[in-house]
Write a protein that holds these residues in place. Structure first.
Motif, PDB file in Angstrom:
ATOM      1  N   SER A 182     -13.913  51.843 -36.087  1.00 36.70           N
ATOM      2  CA  SER A 182     -14.225  52.472 -37.370  1.00 36.70           C
ATOM      3  C   SER A 182     -13.554  51.771 -38.533  1.00 36.70           C
ATOM      4  O   SER A 182     -13.945  51.944 -39.683  1.00 36.70           O
ATOM      5  CB  SER A 182     -13.815  53.946 -37.336  1.00 36.70           C
ATOM      6  N   ASP A 183     -12.522  50.975 -38.256  1.00 36.00           N
ATOM      7  CA  ASP A 183     -11.806  50.268 -39.322  1.00 36.00           C
ATOM      8  C   ASP A 183     -12.398  48.904 -39.622  1.00 36.00           C
ATOM      9  O   ASP A 183     -12.111  48.319 -40.659  1.00 36.00           O
ATOM     10  CB  ASP A 183     -10.335  50.074 -38.944  1.00 36.00           C
ATOM     11  N   VAL A 184     -13.188  48.360 -38.687  1.00 37.07           N
ATOM     12  CA  VAL A 184     -13.663  46.987 -38.840  1.00 37.07           C
ATOM     13  C   VAL A 184     -14.689  46.901 -39.957  1.00 37.07           C
ATOM     14  O   VAL A 184     -15.618  47.690 -40.018  1.00 37.07           O
ATOM     15  CB  VAL A 184     -14.281  46.493 -37.511  1.00 37.07           C
ATOM     16  N   LYS A 185     -14.512  45.950 -40.827  1.00 41.86           N
ATOM     17  CA  LYS A 185     -15.456  45.719 -41.915  1.00 41.86           C
ATOM     18  C   LYS A 185     -15.912  44.262 -41.873  1.00 41.86           C
ATOM     19  O   LYS A 185     -15.274  43.376 -42.445  1.00 41.86           O
ATOM     20  CB  LYS A 185     -14.805  46.011 -43.274  1.00 41.86           C
ATOM     21  N   PRO A 186     -17.018  43.955 -41.182  1.00 43.14           N
ATOM     22  CA  PRO A 186     -17.493  42.590 -41.115  1.00 43.14           C
ATOM     23  C   PRO A 186     -17.811  42.067 -42.505  1.00 43.14           C
ATOM     24  O   PRO A 186     -18.210  42.815 -43.399  1.00 43.14           O
ATOM     25  CB  PRO A 186     -18.766  42.708 -40.254  1.00 43.14           C
ATOM     26  N   SER A 187     -17.651  40.763 -42.658  1.00 44.74           N
ATOM     27  CA  SER A 187     -17.892  40.152 -43.960  1.00 44.74           C
ATOM     28  C   SER A 187     -19.361  40.285 -44.328  1.00 44.74           C
ATOM     29  O   SER A 187     -20.242  40.283 -43.484  1.00 44.74           O
ATOM     30  CB  SER A 187     -17.493  38.667 -43.908  1.00 44.74           C
ATOM     31  N   SER A 188     -19.636  40.367 -45.608  1.00 44.79           N
ATOM     32  CA  SER A 188     -20.998  40.589 -46.089  1.00 44.79           C
ATOM     33  C   SER A 188     -21.921  39.447 -45.723  1.00 44.79           C
ATOM     34  O   SER A 188     -23.132  39.625 -45.634  1.00 44.79           O
ATOM     35  CB  SER A 188     -20.985  40.778 -47.604  1.00 44.79           C
ATOM     36  N   SER A 189     -21.365  38.263 -45.508  1.00 44.25           N
ATOM     37  CA  SER A 189     -22.205  37.101 -45.182  1.00 44.25           C
ATOM     38  C   SER A 189     -22.755  37.162 -43.780  1.00 44.25           C
ATOM     39  O   SER A 189     -23.642  36.413 -43.433  1.00 44.25           O
ATOM     40  CB  SER A 189     -21.403  35.806 -45.358  1.00 44.25           C
ATOM     41  N   THR A 190     -22.225  38.057 -42.946  1.00 41.83           N
ATOM     42  CA  THR A 190     -22.668  38.102 -41.564  1.00 41.83           C
ATOM     43  C   THR A 190     -23.445  39.356 -41.219  1.00 41.83           C
ATOM     44  O   THR A 190     -23.964  39.467 -40.126  1.00 41.83           O
ATOM     45  CB  THR A 190     -21.464  38.022 -40.612  1.00 41.83           C
ATOM     46  N   VAL A 191     -23.524  40.313 -42.141  1.00 41.46           N
ATOM     47  CA  VAL A 191     -24.077  41.609 -41.780  1.00 41.46           C
ATOM     48  C   VAL A 191     -25.368  41.868 -42.536  1.00 41.46           C
ATOM     49  O   VAL A 191     -25.434  41.741 -43.745  1.00 41.46           O
ATOM     50  CB  VAL A 191     -23.056  42.725 -42.074  1.00 41.46           C
ATOM     51  N   SER A 192     -26.416  42.221 -41.812  1.00 40.30           N
ATOM     52  CA  SER A 192     -27.667  42.613 -42.440  1.00 40.30           C
ATOM     53  C   SER A 192     -28.054  44.027 -42.055  1.00 40.30           C
ATOM     54  O   SER A 192     -29.086  44.518 -42.462  1.00 40.30           O
ATOM     55  CB  SER A 192     -28.789  41.652 -42.021  1.00 40.30           C
TER      56      SER A 192
ATOM     57  N   PHE B  61     -15.263  38.835 -33.354  1.00 36.29           N
ATOM     58  CA  PHE B  61     -15.512  40.074 -32.640  1.00 36.29           C
ATOM     59  C   PHE B  61     -15.488  41.234 -33.619  1.00 36.29           C
ATOM     60  O   PHE B  61     -14.461  41.523 -34.231  1.00 36.29           O
ATOM     61  CB  PHE B  61     -14.467  40.286 -31.550  1.00 36.29           C
ATOM     62  N   GLU B  62     -16.624  41.928 -33.785  1.00 33.88           N
ATOM     63  CA  GLU B  62     -16.748  43.037 -34.711  1.00 33.88           C
ATOM     64  C   GLU B  62     -17.446  44.188 -33.986  1.00 33.88           C
ATOM     65  O   GLU B  62     -18.671  44.254 -33.920  1.00 33.88           O
ATOM     66  CB  GLU B  62     -17.527  42.627 -35.961  1.00 33.88           C
ATOM     67  N   PRO B  63     -16.683  45.109 -33.421  1.00 29.55           N
ATOM     68  CA  PRO B  63     -17.277  46.205 -32.646  1.00 29.55           C
ATOM     69  C   PRO B  63     -18.256  47.055 -33.437  1.00 29.55           C
ATOM     70  O   PRO B  63     -19.142  47.674 -32.859  1.00 29.55           O
ATOM     71  CB  PRO B  63     -16.059  47.028 -32.212  1.00 29.55           C
ATOM     72  N   ALA B  64     -18.096  47.096 -34.758  1.00 31.33           N
ATOM     73  CA  ALA B  64     -18.975  47.938 -35.569  1.00 31.33           C
ATOM     74  C   ALA B  64     -20.274  47.246 -35.952  1.00 31.33           C
ATOM     75  O   ALA B  64     -21.155  47.865 -36.549  1.00 31.33           O
ATOM     76  CB  ALA B  64     -18.238  48.376 -36.844  1.00 31.33           C
TER      77      ALA B  64
ATOM     78  N   GLY C 104     -22.562  22.727 -36.366  1.00 32.28           N
ATOM     79  CA  GLY C 104     -22.531  23.580 -35.186  1.00 32.28           C
ATOM     80  C   GLY C 104     -23.916  24.043 -34.764  1.00 32.28           C
ATOM     81  O   GLY C 104     -24.936  23.633 -35.331  1.00 32.28           O
ATOM     82  N   TRP C 105     -23.953  24.891 -33.773  1.00 27.79           N
ATOM     83  CA  TRP C 105     -25.216  25.408 -33.249  1.00 27.79           C
ATOM     84  C   TRP C 105     -25.542  26.805 -33.767  1.00 27.79           C
ATOM     85  O   TRP C 105     -26.691  27.205 -33.789  1.00 27.79           O
ATOM     86  CB  TRP C 105     -25.163  25.447 -31.717  1.00 27.79           C
ATOM     87  N   PHE C 106     -24.512  27.559 -34.149  1.00 24.32           N
ATOM     88  CA  PHE C 106     -24.724  28.949 -34.553  1.00 24.32           C
ATOM     89  C   PHE C 106     -24.079  29.201 -35.902  1.00 24.32           C
ATOM     90  O   PHE C 106     -23.012  28.655 -36.207  1.00 24.32           O
ATOM     91  CB  PHE C 106     -24.119  29.909 -33.517  1.00 24.32           C
ATOM     92  N   ASN C 107     -24.728  30.041 -36.706  1.00 29.26           N
ATOM     93  CA  ASN C 107     -24.108  30.431 -37.965  1.00 29.26           C
ATOM     94  C   ASN C 107     -23.158  31.608 -37.721  1.00 29.26           C
ATOM     95  O   ASN C 107     -23.018  32.093 -36.593  1.00 29.26           O
ATOM     96  CB  ASN C 107     -25.169  30.775 -39.019  1.00 29.26           C
ATOM     97  N   GLU C 108     -22.513  32.071 -38.784  1.00 28.50           N
ATOM     98  CA  GLU C 108     -21.477  33.095 -38.651  1.00 28.50           C
ATOM     99  C   GLU C 108     -22.039  34.393 -38.083  1.00 28.50           C
ATOM    100  O   GLU C 108     -21.430  35.036 -37.219  1.00 28.50           O
ATOM    101  CB  GLU C 108     -20.844  33.347 -40.020  1.00 28.50           C
ATOM    102  N   ARG C 109     -23.217  34.773 -38.543  1.00 32.14           N
ATOM    103  CA  ARG C 109     -23.858  35.995 -38.055  1.00 32.14           C
ATOM    104  C   ARG C 109     -24.182  35.881 -36.556  1.00 32.14           C
ATOM    105  O   ARG C 109     -23.929  36.809 -35.784  1.00 32.14           O
ATOM    106  CB  ARG C 109     -25.135  36.235 -38.855  1.00 32.14           C
ATOM    107  N   GLU C 110     -24.713  34.744 -36.156  1.00 33.05           N
ATOM    108  CA  GLU C 110     -25.065  34.547 -34.753  1.00 33.05           C
ATOM    109  C   GLU C 110     -23.825  34.557 -33.860  1.00 33.05           C
ATOM    110  O   GLU C 110     -23.839  35.119 -32.760  1.00 33.05           O
ATOM    111  CB  GLU C 110     -25.840  33.238 -34.590  1.00 33.05           C
TER     112      GLU C 110
END
Length: 473
Positions: free
Chosen positions: A19-29, A91-94, A301-307
């Motif tokens: 509940s505390d994890v706040k993924p960066s806006s660049s990775t979350v849609s 690692f972002e559980p949320a 690289g092969w994957f972006n931050e979201r991937e």
């Protein structure tokens, strides 16, 4: 005076809950802490056969994130990855993702990671299996060897393989599979090249005593339900390699007499060079982890931050134990001993030791048997191709059936059920059978449904920890 906090206490206090994890806006849609996907029951075998039209595929834009221990902040503390876990920063559980995103990422992993793993494994097997092809070109008579010598050579190879398997896995865990596997390939290719200069019984035995571990590596990228079919493709690549090897042998063995050398010597030389080239390329084609694909020769690289976030989070949600060791962390004696005492896996070891015995000798001696029955060098190499192709289909079929029925023990028995009638028929043949009758029976036998992918994935599922998976798979 208060006692200093233990490492475990410090680690627990520093954990950020879901509940505390706040993924960066660049990775979350997608919203965080949103609804989770309902686990979909696997379709039964009868569903696939008779009710395929009723099987509704998931909405590709629906949430695909499945429930896990990380959804409960209290329980999550006990399964949190270690502080030096190489993928912890992603690692972002949320985090939530859709089926469409997950499907695209798995497909990318298949092309980027799985494909080269299969190529490298095939190249290794190209050298390990070329002795059967060499047998079609008077390999034994040229070296003054008997069939008993050939038997001893195979026994030495398998004994060396068995003895070196665990040490090799331990080295791989310390150095990282991305380093150790290409090193093995290059070393084994040098041994293969050395067989160009074989001179007799002693040198033959020495070149068989070498052991060239991708299962742990693949588990970094795939969930437990995705791994079995990938392992089936992994071992099917060995069949593809055998087919390619047969065509290579067909061409190279025509060099018999070139520079006064036997064709089988040129075969060892050519296939050794192929494996060496692929081994060198593998140093650049195997990233150490999903979040470590960037390098000086691959800056994007092969994957972006979201991937990367989705890959890491879905792997740990599926199996939290995959975060309990760093990917270059050596096993301590305590971890090794604990893994060795995992007696629940002992029955799987027994199955692994025994499952290939009935079909092993006929498969190993197929080319030699066909030559002894009167087939020519080039004809024999081509005649091995149909059973190899058939083996690919039975391998995928039995693995798919195992996953569909969610059963491993009973389904794996199909291998022996398949082999039994062919073995009985071959046993009843006369001393000098019709060559085509023997060829048909032997080809049917070695087309058996290879269940090794089921068994290895079974071990990986039940291992429970990275250290146990290193030792036991």
């Amino acid at each position: 005076m208060a006692e200093p906090a233990s490492p475990e206490k410090k680690r627990a206090d520093s954990i950020t809950t879901a509940s505390d994890v706040k993924p960066s806006s660049s990775t979350v849609s997608l919203p965080n802490n949103g609804p989770l996907a309902e686990p979909r029951p696997a379709p039964t075998f009868t569903d696939l056969l008779f009710r395929r039209k009723k099987l509704q595929p998931p909405d590709l834009d629906a949430i695909a994130t499945l429930p896990s221990v990380y959804d409960d902040p209290v329980i999550a503390r006990h399964y949190w990855p270690r502080a030096d876990y190489e993928n912890l920063h992603r690692f972002e559980p949320a985090a939530r993702w859709t089926y469409r995103e997950e499907k695209a990422i798995v497909r990318k992993i298949d092309w980027r990671v799985m494909l080269w793993a299969a190529i490298s494994f095939s190249a290794l097997n190209l050298d390990r299996n070329n002795l059967s092809q060499a047998n079609t070109d008077n390999f034994l008579p040229d070296l003054g060897l008997t069939t008993d010598d050939f038997n001893w050579g195979n026994s030495i190879f398998r004994l060396a393989f068995l003895c070196a398997e665990l040490p090799s896995q331990l080295v791989s865990k310390r150095l990282g599979p991305d380093r150790w596997i290409p090193m093995q390939m290059c070393m084994w290719s040098i041994v293969t090249l050395g067989q160009f200069w074989l001179s007799g019984r002693t040198s033959f035995f020495l070149c068989r005593a070498f052991i060239p571990d991708l299962i742990l590596y693949l588990s970094y990228f795939y969930t437990k339900n995705e791994l079995p079919l990938r392992l089936a493709a992994f071992w099917a690549s060995s069949n593809v390699c055998s087919i390619i090897g047969s065509f290579i042998a067909y061409g190279v063995l025509h060099l018999r007499g070139a520079l006064g050398r036997a064709g089988w010597r040129w075969l060892f030389l050519v296939e050794g060079l192929i494996t060496l080239c692929i081994g060198v390329a593998t140093f650049f084609m195997m990233p150490p982890a999903p979040t470590k694909t960037r390098a000086w020769f691959r800056p994007n690289g092969w994957f972006n931050e979201r991937e990367e976030t989705i890959i890491v989070s879905r792997i740990l949600r599926d199996d939290p134990t995959k975060g309990d060791m760093h990917n270059r962390q050596a096993l301590t004696l305590k971890r090794l001993w604990k893994a060795a005492l995992d007696y629940d896996l002992y029955p799987l070891y027994l199955i692994g030791l025994l499952f290939g015995i009935p079909v092993g000798p006929p498969a190993q001696y197929l080319t030699l048997s066909l030559r002894n029955l009167g087939f020519g060098t080039f004809q024999t190499n081509l005649l091995t191709i149909p059973s190899t192709v058939a083996g690919m289909f039975t391998l995928f079929g039995i693995t798919l059936l195992s996953e569909t029925l969610d059963d491993r023990s009973i389904v794996s028995m199909a291998e022996d059920i398949w082999a039994l009638p062919f073995l009985i028929a071959i046993f009843t043949l006369p001393a000098k059978p019709n060559q085509w009758v023997y060829y048909g029976l032997a080809s049917g036998l070695v087309s058996y449904p290879y269940t090794h992918a089921i068994q290895v994935a079974w071990c990986s599922r039940n291992a429970g920890t990275v250290s146990s998976r290193t030792v036991n798979v």
